[in-house]
Design an enzyme around this catalytic site. Sequence first.
Site, PDB file in Angstrom:
ATOM      1  N   HIS A 194       0.831  -1.204   0.000  1.00  0.00           N
ATOM      2  CA  HIS A 194       0.000   0.000   0.000  1.00  0.00           C
ATOM      3  C   HIS A 194       0.866   1.254   0.000  1.00  0.00           C
ATOM      4  CE1 HIS A 194       0.991  -0.574   4.278  1.00  0.00           C
ATOM      5  NE2 HIS A 194       0.922   0.749   4.345  1.00  0.00           N
ATOM      6  N   HIS A 226       5.453   6.075  -2.254  1.00  0.00           N
ATOM      7  CA  HIS A 226       6.272   4.867  -2.380  1.00  0.00           C
ATOM      8  C   HIS A 226       5.519   3.689  -1.763  1.00  0.00           C
ATOM      9  CE1 HIS A 226       7.062   5.967   1.788  1.00  0.00           C
ATOM     10  NE2 HIS A 226       7.393   4.702   1.991  1.00  0.00           N
TER      11      HIS A 226
END
Length: 184
Positions: free
Chosen positions: A42, A127
């Site tokens: 995630h 990221h």
Amino acid sequence: MKIIMRTFVAVEISDKKVIDSISKFQSNIGINAKAVNLDNLHFTLQFLGEISDDKANEVKDALAKIEFSEFVVNFQGIGVFPKLKFPRVIWIGTDNEGGNKLVELAKKVENTLAPLGFTSDKPFRPHVTVFRIKNKIGDITREMKKFENAEFGSQKIINFKFKQSTLTPNGPLYSDLGEVKSKS
């Protein structure tokens, strides 16, 4: 009695091709590190930490007011935090356009939750963490260089979730506390 839970707001990685290419990367890079479970991939839009169930309900209500349009993120490039010679985390990045849309979404989340007392300790950098490194493994520059321009596919971002994280000896278990869908 108040229930205390560890929470965060995230965009989950759900595209099968993206997950498969991340899995292949995790298998092919030659480093001694713990791969993040593919079900747990995630973007953390904001980490909220330990909160009560009452506060969780306030957060859920506040997040439900956020409006955003769906967008696409291309997964590309890799990097580390804090640095190559002493890595703690290996991550996959995004293209500029998709990354900027994630930054905008993270800002909406932060601005919405600020009145409830939540602030980010550092600016959001899009990221996806794919490895966590507990032990000192030394300089991984050469291994990382092999994958620096890697492409991992793309995913349409149509929602984000308010999540609970339960820490276990086998790694964190995530559960959904709420979901906000895009308006388009």
